[in-house]
Scaffold this motif. Sequence first.
Motif, PDB file in Angstrom:
ATOM      1  N   ASP A 208       0.881  -1.161  -0.090  1.00 49.69           N
ATOM      2  CA  ASP A 208      -0.065  -0.337  -0.062  1.00 49.69           C
ATOM      3  C   ASP A 208       0.682   1.317   0.033  1.00 49.69           C
ATOM      4  O   ASP A 208       0.525   2.101  -0.450  1.00 49.69           O
ATOM      5  N   ASN A 209       2.082   1.116   0.361  1.00 52.00           N
ATOM      6  CA  ASN A 209       3.172   2.239   0.567  1.00 52.00           C
ATOM      7  C   ASN A 209       3.740   2.021  -0.643  1.00 52.00           C
ATOM      8  O   ASN A 209       4.768   1.665  -1.120  1.00 52.00           O
ATOM      9  N   ARG A 210       2.956   2.715  -1.918  1.00 53.94           N
ATOM     10  CA  ARG A 210       3.352   2.141  -3.429  1.00 53.94           C
ATOM     11  C   ARG A 210       4.939   2.672  -3.678  1.00 53.94           C
ATOM     12  O   ARG A 210       5.544   1.922  -4.416  1.00 53.94           O
ATOM     13  N   ASP A 211       5.228   3.660  -3.346  1.00 54.80           N
ATOM     14  CA  ASP A 211       6.664   4.059  -3.648  1.00 54.80           C
ATOM     15  C   ASP A 211       7.936   3.642  -2.511  1.00 54.80           C
ATOM     16  O   ASP A 211       8.893   3.926  -2.856  1.00 54.80           O
ATOM     17  N   ASN A 212       7.514   2.666  -1.595  1.00 54.38           N
ATOM     18  CA  ASN A 212       8.556   2.131  -0.443  1.00 54.38           C
ATOM     19  C   ASN A 212       8.273   0.719  -0.474  1.00 54.38           C
ATOM     20  O   ASN A 212       8.031   0.393   0.744  1.00 54.38           O
ATOM     21  N   SER A 213       7.888  -0.119  -1.444  1.00 54.38           N
ATOM     22  CA  SER A 213       7.535  -1.458  -1.251  1.00 54.38           C
ATOM     23  C   SER A 213       8.428  -2.260  -2.393  1.00 54.38           C
ATOM     24  O   SER A 213       8.495  -2.196  -3.560  1.00 54.38           O
ATOM     25  N   ASN A 214       9.141  -3.377  -1.830  1.00 53.41           N
ATOM     26  CA  ASN A 214       9.557  -4.381  -2.705  1.00 53.41           C
ATOM     27  C   ASN A 214       8.597  -5.199  -3.043  1.00 53.41           C
ATOM     28  O   ASN A 214       8.260  -6.367  -2.221  1.00 53.41           O
ATOM     29  N   ASP A 215       8.164  -5.320  -4.346  1.00 54.43           N
ATOM     30  CA  ASP A 215       6.993  -6.201  -4.577  1.00 54.43           C
ATOM     31  C   ASP A 215       6.858  -6.787  -5.932  1.00 54.43           C
ATOM     32  O   ASP A 215       8.145  -6.862  -6.533  1.00 54.43           O
ATOM     33  N   SER A 216       5.879  -7.245  -6.448  1.00 54.74           N
ATOM     34  CA  SER A 216       5.869  -7.921  -7.889  1.00 54.74           C
ATOM     35  C   SER A 216       6.341  -6.997  -8.729  1.00 54.74           C
ATOM     36  O   SER A 216       6.801  -7.699  -9.932  1.00 54.74           O
ATOM     37  N   ARG A 217       6.413  -5.993  -8.710  1.00 54.96           N
ATOM     38  CA  ARG A 217       6.688  -4.911  -9.837  1.00 54.96           C
ATOM     39  C   ARG A 217       8.327  -4.943  -9.984  1.00 54.96           C
ATOM     40  O   ARG A 217       8.960  -4.802 -11.179  1.00 54.96           O
ATOM     41  N   TYR A 218       8.945  -5.755  -8.942  1.00 60.36           N
ATOM     42  CA  TYR A 218      10.391  -5.917  -8.889  1.00 60.36           C
ATOM     43  C   TYR A 218      11.069  -7.277  -9.143  1.00 60.36           C
ATOM     44  O   TYR A 218      11.794  -7.615  -9.669  1.00 60.36           O
ATOM     45  N   TRP A 219      10.184  -8.304  -8.648  1.00 59.60           N
ATOM     46  CA  TRP A 219      10.749  -9.554  -8.578  1.00 59.60           C
ATOM     47  C   TRP A 219       9.660 -10.816  -9.093  1.00 59.60           C
ATOM     48  O   TRP A 219       9.994 -11.737  -9.212  1.00 59.60           O
ATOM     49  N   GLY A 220       8.441 -10.050  -9.630  1.00 54.73           N
ATOM     50  CA  GLY A 220       7.563 -11.026  -9.981  1.00 54.73           C
ATOM     51  C   GLY A 220       6.735 -11.580  -9.176  1.00 54.73           C
ATOM     52  O   GLY A 220       6.189 -10.955  -8.150  1.00 54.73           O
TER      53      GLY A 220
END
Length: 255
Positions: A208-220
């Motif tokens: 939910d903290n879109r600009d501070n989250s290591n999520d699927s945008r980075y690793w799938g």
Amino acid sequence: MDFDFSFFLVMATIVTGIIWGSYALLRRFQPAGAKEPVIVEYARSFFPIILIVLLLRSFLVEPFRIPSGSMMPTLLIGDFILVNKYAYGIRLPVLNTKIVDMGEPERGDIVVFRFPKDPTIDYIKRVIGVPGDRIAYFNKQLYVNGEAVKQTDIAEYQGVGQGNIMTGARLLSENLSGIQHDILIREGQPSVQGEFAVPEGHYFVMGDNRDNSNDSRYWGTVPESHLVGKAFFIWMSFDWENGGVAFDRLGTILN
């Protein structure tokens, strides 16, 4: 197989059960009035407790601590949550093999899962895409299957306690398939953009903290086999900055 807390809990249950059970079977051959060995006393005392903890933790609910701000403002550092372990199926402890199918994650669910890059680490994020979806993220706007997810600008975020680190970010309300929740964005802060396809048996997750989250945008995406459960309740919250309990967060139902 992961040698985590579940593994040691299972082993403790087995060892104490064998010690107690073996002594019970051999007791008939002991002299009358023989004193029970100390190790058997401990096994007899701890076995039922460990077994109950194992069953509850493996098949019903499991507590987790939030260690980062990636799910702010929904979850803060210092929150302690409960996770429903049977929402997405009942799995054997340690082996993580599903034995009973109970349901699948839906868009908007807050899920705990084993990090695909290192399954010994548990992550918590929100499900954005389910199998077959196409997810896009451009200019801070989320799209699901070609449609922009509705966002309503609320105000500048004023964090308190552990939330101070994101004071000044934009607080928005987002409606994801009927699930209303708040998100944070930092204007001017770059983040990964692009389009993503969600394969069968996988889920696309974001913080939910879109600009501070290591999520699927980075690793799938997250494989279904890595799901741990659905987060649903904050049972305790510590405000480390002010050195006390954040009573206003206790009992919060997550959505």
